[in-house]
Design a protein around this motif. Structure first.
Motif, PDB file in Angstrom:
ATOM      1  N   UNK A 183       0.899  -1.132  -0.139  1.00  0.00           N
ATOM      2  CA  UNK A 183      -0.130  -0.117  -0.099  1.00  0.00           C
ATOM      3  C   UNK A 183       0.811   1.325  -0.045  1.00  0.00           C
ATOM      4  N   UNK A 184       1.897   1.271   0.347  1.00  0.00           N
ATOM      5  CA  UNK A 184       3.080   2.345   0.260  1.00  0.00           C
ATOM      6  C   UNK A 184       3.091   2.845  -0.862  1.00  0.00           C
ATOM      7  N   UNK A 185       2.906   1.848  -1.973  1.00  0.00           N
ATOM      8  CA  UNK A 185       3.123   2.402  -3.303  1.00  0.00           C
ATOM      9  C   UNK A 185       2.318   3.551  -3.736  1.00  0.00           C
ATOM     10  N   UNK A 186       0.968   3.439  -3.042  1.00  0.00           N
ATOM     11  CA  UNK A 186       0.209   4.573  -3.458  1.00  0.00           C
ATOM     12  C   UNK A 186      -0.547   5.299  -2.314  1.00  0.00           C
ATOM     13  N   UNK A 187       0.675   5.348  -1.392  1.00  0.00           N
ATOM     14  CA  UNK A 187       0.414   6.202  -0.073  1.00  0.00           C
ATOM     15  C   UNK A 187      -0.361   5.996   1.136  1.00  0.00           C
ATOM     16  N   UNK A 188      -0.842   4.540   1.117  1.00  0.00           N
ATOM     17  CA  UNK A 188      -1.652   4.163   2.161  1.00  0.00           C
ATOM     18  C   UNK A 188      -1.140   3.348   3.068  1.00  0.00           C
ATOM     19  N   UNK A 189      -1.467   3.484   4.276  1.00  0.00           N
ATOM     20  CA  UNK A 189      -1.135   2.320   5.478  1.00  0.00           C
ATOM     21  C   UNK A 189      -1.997   1.042   5.042  1.00  0.00           C
ATOM     22  N   UNK A 190      -1.293   0.097   5.585  1.00  0.00           N
ATOM     23  CA  UNK A 190      -1.790  -1.289   5.448  1.00  0.00           C
ATOM     24  C   UNK A 190      -3.024  -1.565   6.232  1.00  0.00           C
ATOM     25  N   UNK A 191      -4.090  -2.133   5.446  1.00  0.00           N
ATOM     26  CA  UNK A 191      -5.479  -2.643   6.078  1.00  0.00           C
ATOM     27  C   UNK A 191      -4.870  -3.837   6.950  1.00  0.00           C
ATOM     28  N   UNK A 192      -5.573  -4.266   8.010  1.00  0.00           N
ATOM     29  CA  UNK A 192      -5.495  -5.288   8.760  1.00  0.00           C
ATOM     30  C   UNK A 192      -5.318  -6.725   7.629  1.00  0.00           C
ATOM     31  N   UNK A 193      -6.011  -6.626   6.777  1.00  0.00           N
ATOM     32  CA  UNK A 193      -6.314  -7.858   5.936  1.00  0.00           C
ATOM     33  C   UNK A 193      -5.250  -7.927   4.760  1.00  0.00           C
ATOM     34  N   UNK A 194      -4.709  -6.926   4.590  1.00  0.00           N
ATOM     35  CA  UNK A 194      -3.718  -6.802   3.332  1.00  0.00           C
ATOM     36  C   UNK A 194      -2.645  -7.829   3.841  1.00  0.00           C
ATOM     37  N   UNK A 195      -2.040  -8.644   2.852  1.00  0.00           N
ATOM     38  CA  UNK A 195      -0.846  -9.333   2.980  1.00  0.00           C
ATOM     39  C   UNK A 195       0.296  -8.739   3.032  1.00  0.00           C
ATOM     40  N   UNK A 196       1.419  -9.557   3.429  1.00  0.00           N
ATOM     41  CA  UNK A 196       2.920  -8.993   3.527  1.00  0.00           C
ATOM     42  C   UNK A 196       3.405  -8.463   2.385  1.00  0.00           C
ATOM     43  N   UNK A 197       3.994  -7.521   1.950  1.00  0.00           N
ATOM     44  CA  UNK A 197       4.442  -7.012   0.761  1.00  0.00           C
ATOM     45  C   UNK A 197       5.568  -7.898   0.201  1.00  0.00           C
ATOM     46  N   UNK A 198       5.821  -7.963  -1.152  1.00  0.00           N
ATOM     47  CA  UNK A 198       7.112  -8.598  -1.807  1.00  0.00           C
ATOM     48  C   UNK A 198       7.604  -7.483  -2.577  1.00  0.00           C
ATOM     49  N   UNK A 199       8.500  -6.594  -2.042  1.00  0.00           N
ATOM     50  CA  UNK A 199       9.134  -5.317  -2.613  1.00  0.00           C
ATOM     51  C   UNK A 199       9.924  -5.825  -3.813  1.00  0.00           C
ATOM     52  N   UNK A 200      10.573  -6.768  -3.875  1.00  0.00           N
ATOM     53  CA  UNK A 200      11.111  -7.187  -4.997  1.00  0.00           C
ATOM     54  C   UNK A 200      10.412  -7.495  -6.242  1.00  0.00           C
ATOM     55  N   UNK A 201       9.283  -8.111  -5.982  1.00  0.00           N
ATOM     56  CA  UNK A 201       8.446  -8.292  -7.013  1.00  0.00           C
ATOM     57  C   UNK A 201       7.554  -6.968  -7.382  1.00  0.00           C
ATOM     58  N   UNK A 202       7.374  -6.327  -6.487  1.00  0.00           N
ATOM     59  CA  UNK A 202       6.681  -5.095  -6.807  1.00  0.00           C
ATOM     60  C   UNK A 202       7.474  -3.997  -7.736  1.00  0.00           C
ATOM     61  N   UNK A 203       8.756  -4.186  -7.195  1.00  0.00           N
ATOM     62  CA  UNK A 203       9.760  -3.242  -8.094  1.00  0.00           C
ATOM     63  C   UNK A 203       9.884  -3.762  -9.417  1.00  0.00           C
ATOM     64  N   UNK A 204      10.231  -5.027  -9.640  1.00  0.00           N
ATOM     65  CA  UNK A 204      10.686  -5.632 -10.868  1.00  0.00           C
ATOM     66  C   UNK A 204       9.206  -5.526 -11.893  1.00  0.00           C
ATOM     67  N   UNK A 205       7.954  -5.851 -11.324  1.00  0.00           N
ATOM     68  CA  UNK A 205       6.798  -5.724 -12.326  1.00  0.00           C
ATOM     69  C   UNK A 205       6.558  -4.319 -12.558  1.00  0.00           C
TER      70      UNK A 205
END
Length: 234
Positions: free
Chosen positions: A74-96
């Protein structure tokens, strides 16, 4: 160009077990490469890598599929994580994000699937609803985690998506997040009966389409046939 265009599929980067091994692995469900073959393409996997390599990779493929997977950070669009949001995978986010950026610059045809559609929206400056049941009041988009369910989607006429799918269709669904604010330059091109945006695309002639459902999990190959045609120069 080969009569069978080379379609690159992004992958997970996860701990996995096979045979005697329990190790980090780059993987994607086998339905994805089968989906490309059924539509006349050749599949190659594009596991997370250095984002600086994205441009070189895009020079070697004819089309790009941003596959489904984990929740985006969620930090990619300036939001804090919701309790139901999964753990981010920054390597995949950046690559894609780097692959998508290179594909759009080069005019490489793109199909985003589930997470891939959400990534397209974030890349364009949009935001996500992090837990869709909070908005629509039901869990019909993901009633049984780990299992695809089906619901009706209505494409918008006079769009690329609507041209490929001119009638309402039952689609395979498995998501708990969705588009909230639409990104710049994108138009919504299909909706669920509850109003959820189920597809988006860039206006104009480029093939850059995202769908919230999982076409690779069912028999309908029209979306992939559209990507294959575009990747072949058609």
């Amino acid at each position: 160009m080969s009569t069978q265009p080379l379609i690159g599929f992004t992958t997970y980067l996860v701990q996995a077990r096979w045979g005697a091994w329990d190790a980090p692995a780059a993987l994607v469900h086998a339905t994805y490469p089968r989906y490309a073959r059924r539509a006349g393409g050749l599949a190659v996997l594009l596991p997370p890598d250095d984002p600086a390599a994205a441009e070189a990779v895009l020079r070697r493929v004819d089309g790009l599929v941003l596959a489904g997977g984990e929740d985006l950070d969620p930090a990619l669009y300036g939001h804090s994580a919701h309790p139901r949001t999964g753990r981010p995978v920054p390597e995949r986010d950046r690559w894609e994000l780097a692959l998508l950026d290179a594909a759009l610059r080069r005019g490489t045809p793109v199909l985003g699937i589930c997470r891939g559609m959400q990534l397209m929206n974030i890349h364009a400056g949009g935001t996500l609803c992090q837990h869709l049941p909070d908005e629509v009041g039901h869990d019909g988009h993901n009633p049984r985690p780990g299992t695809f369910s089906d619901h009706l989607v209505k494409p918008v006429p006079d769009t690329r998506t609507g041209g490929l799918l001119p009638e309402a269709v039952q689609v395979a669904t498995h998501h708990h997040q969705s588009v909230d604010r639409l990104g710049e330059g994108l138009i919504p091109t299909a909706y669920a009966e509850d109003g959820t945006v189920e597809a988006l695309e860039y206006a104009g002639d480029r093939f850059a389409v995202g769908v919230q459902w999982h076409p690779e999990a069912r028999d309908d190959v029209r979306l992939m046939e559209g990507l294959v045609r575009a990747a072949s120069g058609g």
